[in-house]
Design an enzyme around this catalytic site. Structure first.
Site, PDB file in Angstrom:
ATOM      1  N   GLU A  72       0.768  -1.272  -0.033  1.00  0.00           N
ATOM      2  CA  GLU A  72      -0.022  -0.132  -0.003  1.00  0.00           C
ATOM      3  C   GLU A  72       0.879   1.236   0.091  1.00  0.00           C
ATOM      4  O   GLU A  72       0.430   2.177  -0.593  1.00  0.00           O
ATOM      5  CB  GLU A  72      -0.898  -0.005   1.165  1.00  0.00           C
ATOM      6  CG  GLU A  72      -1.926  -1.071   1.082  1.00  0.00           C
ATOM      7  CD  GLU A  72      -1.498  -2.443   1.343  1.00  0.00           C
ATOM      8  OE1 GLU A  72      -0.497  -2.678   1.818  1.00  0.00           O
ATOM      9  OE2 GLU A  72      -2.367  -3.556   0.891  1.00  0.00           O
ATOM     10  N   HIS A 141     -10.901  -6.675   8.124  1.00  0.00           N
ATOM     11  CA  HIS A 141     -12.118  -6.507   7.053  1.00  0.00           C
ATOM     12  C   HIS A 141     -13.172  -5.699   7.487  1.00  0.00           C
ATOM     13  O   HIS A 141     -14.232  -5.761   6.477  1.00  0.00           O
ATOM     14  CB  HIS A 141     -12.504  -7.881   6.385  1.00  0.00           C
ATOM     15  CG  HIS A 141     -11.182  -8.587   5.804  1.00  0.00           C
ATOM     16  ND1 HIS A 141     -10.567  -9.216   6.844  1.00  0.00           N
ATOM     17  CD2 HIS A 141     -10.778  -8.487   4.663  1.00  0.00           C
ATOM     18  CE1 HIS A 141      -9.697 -10.078   5.937  1.00  0.00           C
ATOM     19  NE2 HIS A 141      -9.514  -9.655   4.918  1.00  0.00           N
TER      20      HIS A 141
END
Lengths: 349, 432
Positions: A72, A141
């Site tokens: 990322e 998540h």
């Protein structure tokens, strides 16, 4: 819906899920602006783990829609460099829970580039990322980290709650010359959610916010949407919680004014102030953890601006200050039971 | 404190006959009070390193990450396959830019000591790394520097008065006094805005290069970081992206041996070279004598030609020495031997290029002395001009207060507008 249109969409209306609306926004922008590029883990050939970028690589080629390594830091750093070149990157972070490695690039670089270079360089990024819970995603998540970004000067934070808003806001975000964090409430990708985990899942069919123009239109950043007019109290919410609130209010038969903020930074303070001064009561609802959450900022603003109009203490219904649990998700989730209790309390005072 | 653990409890606890584990914490060779002795230091001879074709597969040139590309020998002769055979004009231009950079550093360091600004960072001993590289690149190749590559701007002919205005955060500062001194930004010189956060520029340079390639442009990107910050995740993310997309980018590691007080061992130098980082990524890697302007030029040119031919990125370790402190806030005598710099076996980059030019018969000591004097005067005059725009002082008198709120966003949102007004009202009420 028409009140939120700044320019009317071209083409006919079509029923879309939020995923389809996001895909349509990317398609429209890639068609209109050759500088728009889409990048991220699994977004290319496969079309994204939630299918948001399906078909785009085939249509626009690998130079404009491409898969990335799983880093990322790299995704955002590379997007900033592409922005400096003159492109308009739309990187995807596969889950908001994975955005933390990229924080330095987002906070110290993207958000500061215009300022530190006095406008020589800008970072016109739109970082898309699914966020929020309600899908049994466990702690990696399910998180709602929007408060981390609203605390950072130089970045805008946008959260849609309907397919119509998702497309119009995403187009506005991509066209915006500042970095935008665009959090997509993944629990409502395929249908609104009333907060009752034990009821059958609903699709977007029949929801007024699911009728989406096929072409280009904007929902301007910084404008809230009044979901429901009411006199009894004001409820400030966004994302998935807009639907949970709407359903709970209907079940209770309370005359609440529901405001979907849509953009947290810049915030539509006028809409908030106008409503709370009218109702004199305010409930703030978000999924994110409570302490230092965006609700704390909202509460402070309402107190500063509407204190003499308040008839009851401001209430917050939020996620608890724990990591997001897996099996106890429905005990954690700020659902109808907690919203109902908070409304009762506000109305009793 | 002993280097050994307090007790060897490990084997007793396990009831097994195993030696206790030991933690290795690196320690530099020389500390304050030690005499620096680099006699055991193995320096490959100039001209020894082979020069592969620019399109060579990284796997066929792995030896170059462990050797040292050197062109200038001890007598100042240019030798071997990496000799770039530069015309006299280019050599003297580089020499002049290096000397100007040193004069600029001297003056600005002194200006900080005189209280004219808050901070400064010299690049003494590392001038070749930025100036020879900038000379080998096209003027519109995009540079993503760290904070010690002021030489790039000087090599590109950027006005030093503009740099000084930034250092003083004065009325002439295009960056409106927002950045720490030396964190320049110069878009017209294809020079990216410098960040104080380390190595964030690495993936950004790769992204710029990828965009250039995706657009069928011909410009390439180059970036610089220190050996210490190769430990950052950004470095490794950038190498992965550069390798995956064969980005037209040059990744420079300036190994000046010291990251503030931490010697290069804390970034892994005891285990391998920094150029060897390239191997795992399948990137072409070169290790260069960073105090040899011709070697830096040749390696950069090789990497630039490789990038322009779509043969992919190159990682270059520039082996050099930070002759001065990390910054004006640093005192290296507190952690390293005082004579390390003067004993540095690879010499001084300006002295070495000067020696080469004299040997070629295109230069002499008199001209060098005259140039040094002229450059010192040029820098002095520029500083005087810049100081007419003001020196930092308390900082409040250069840029109107309300400009603090500009450029956070393209358009100022209500909350910044409110805060701006509040600040102005408070200042007015206080009679400011």
């Amino acid at each position: 819906m028409s009140s939120s249109l700044s320019d009317s969409g071209s083409g006919g209306l079509q029923q879309m899920t939020m995923i389809q609306a996001i895909n349509s926004a990317l398609d429209v922008m890639m068609e209109r602006d050759p500088d728009v590029v889409v990048m991220g883990e699994d977004v290319g050939y496969f079309g994204g783990v939630f299918r948001a970028t399906a078909g785009l690589q085939k249509k626009y080629g690998k130079n404009r829609v491409f898969d990335t390594p799983i880093t990322e830091i790299g995704i955002i750093g590379v997007a900033i460099g592409m922005g400096a070149y003159g492109l308009r990157p739309v990187p995807e972070i596969q889950f908001a829970d994975y955005i933390y490695p990229a924080l330095d690039q987002l906070v110290s670089e993207a958000a500061r580039l215009r300022y530190r270079s006095a406008g020589e360089y800008i970072a016109p990024l739109t970082v898309r990322s699914p966020f929020g819970g309600g899908i049994f995603g466990g702690q990696t998540h399910s998180q709602s980290p929007e408060g981390i970004f609203t605390h950072v000067s130089g970045v805008k934070t946008v959260i849609p709650s309907t397919p119509y808003d998702a497309k119009g806001l995403l187009i506005a975000a991509i066209e915006d010359n500042d970095p935008v964090i665009f959090f997509e409430p993944k629990r409502i990708y395929n249908g609104p959610f009333d907060g009752h985990y034990d009821r059958p899942a609903k699709g977007w069919a029949g929801h007024p916010g699911a009728m989406v123009p096929e072409g280009h239109y904007r929902v301007p950043l910084g404008q809230a949407r009044t979901v429901r007019q009411g006199e009894a109290l004001t409820i400030l919410c966004y994302g998935t919680m807009e639907h949970v609130v709407e359903s709970t209010v209907a079940d209770m038969g309370v005359d609440a004014e529901i405001i979907d903020l849509r953009t947290l930074i810049p915030l539509d303070i006028e809409a908030i102030e106008r409503s709370v001064k009218k109702t004199g009561r305010c409930l703030i609802v978000h999924e994110a953890t409570r302490t230092s959450g965006f609700g704390a900022e909202l509460s402070a603003l309402v107190q500063e601006r509407c204190f003499y109009h308040l008839e009851a203490p401001i209430e917050r219904v939020t996620g608890f200050d724990t990591p997001y649990p897996h099996s106890l998700e429905w005990a954690y989730f700020p659902g109808p039971v907690r919203i109902r209790k908070a409304i009762d309390k506000i109305m009793k005072d | 404190m002993s280097d050994q653990p307090a007790s060897g409890a490990g084997d007793q606890r396990n009831g097994r006959n195993l030696p206790p584990l030991r933690l290795h914490v690196p320690e530099p060779q020389f500390r304050p009070g030690d005499t620096a002795d680099f006699s055991s230091f193995e320096i490959p001879a100039a001209g020894e390193a082979p020069r592969p074709d620019e399109a060579a597969h990284p796997g066929t040139m792995q030896g170059l990450v462990y050797g040292l590309i050197r062109v200038l020998d001890d007598e100042g002769a240019a030798v071997g396959p990496w000799d770039p055979h530069l015309p006299a004009e280019t050599l003297l231009k580089m020499l002049r830019a290096m000397a100007l950079t040193r004069a600029f550093d001297e003056r600005m360091f002194r200006a900080q000591r005189q209280g004219k600004t808050s901070f400064y960072m010299k690049s003494t001993g590392e001038e070749a790394v930025s100036i020879a590289a900038a000379t080998a690149l096209a003027s519109d190749d995009m540079c993503f520097p760290s904070y010690r590559q002021q030489g790039i701007l000087i090599a590109r002919g950027w006005p030093i008065i503009d740099m000084m205005n930034q250092i003083y955060s004065n009325k002439g500062d295009r960056l409106k006094g927002r950045q720490l001194p030396i964190m320049y930004s110069a878009r017209d010189a294809s020079f990216f805005s410098i960040s104080g956060n380390l190595t964030t520029q690495y993936p950004q340079a790769v992204g710029w290069a990828m965009a250039s390639a995706a657009r069928g442009d011909t410009r390439i990107a180059a970036t610089w970081c220190g050996e210490g910050s190769t430990a950052e995740g950004d470095f490794h993310s950038a190498c992965t992206f550069a390798s995956v997309y064969r980005a037209p980018v040059i990744l420079n590691i300036v190994n000046n041996q010291w990251a503030i007080s931490s010697f290069s061992g804390f970034a892994g130098a005891e285990a391998t070279t920094f150029a060897a980082r390239a191997l795992g990524y399948g990137i072409a890697g070169l290790r260069v004598d960073g105090n040899d302007a011709l070697a830096v030029y040749a390696a950069t040119r090789w990497a630039a030609d490789r990038a322009r031919a779509n043969a992919g990125p190159t990682l270059i370790e520039h082996f050099t020495y930070r002759a001065e402190g990390h910054s004006t806030s640093d005192d290296p005598s507190a952690y390293r031997s005082a004579d390390e710099g003067s004993h540095w076996p690879l010499g001084d980059p300006i002295a070495r290029l000067k020696q080469h030019c004299i040997r070629l018969g295109i230069w002499d000591e008199e001209r060098q002395a005259a140039m040094d004097k002229e450059l010192a005067e040029q820098v002095r005059d520029a500083a005087r001009e810049a100081e007419k725009n003001g020196i930092l002082g308390h900082g409040l008198h250069h840029h109107p207060m309300e400009t603090m709120f500009e450029d956070v966003f393209e358009d100022m949102p209500w909350h910044l507008r409110e805060q701006q007004q509040q600040m102005l009202d408070e200042a007015k009420a206080a009679g400011l």
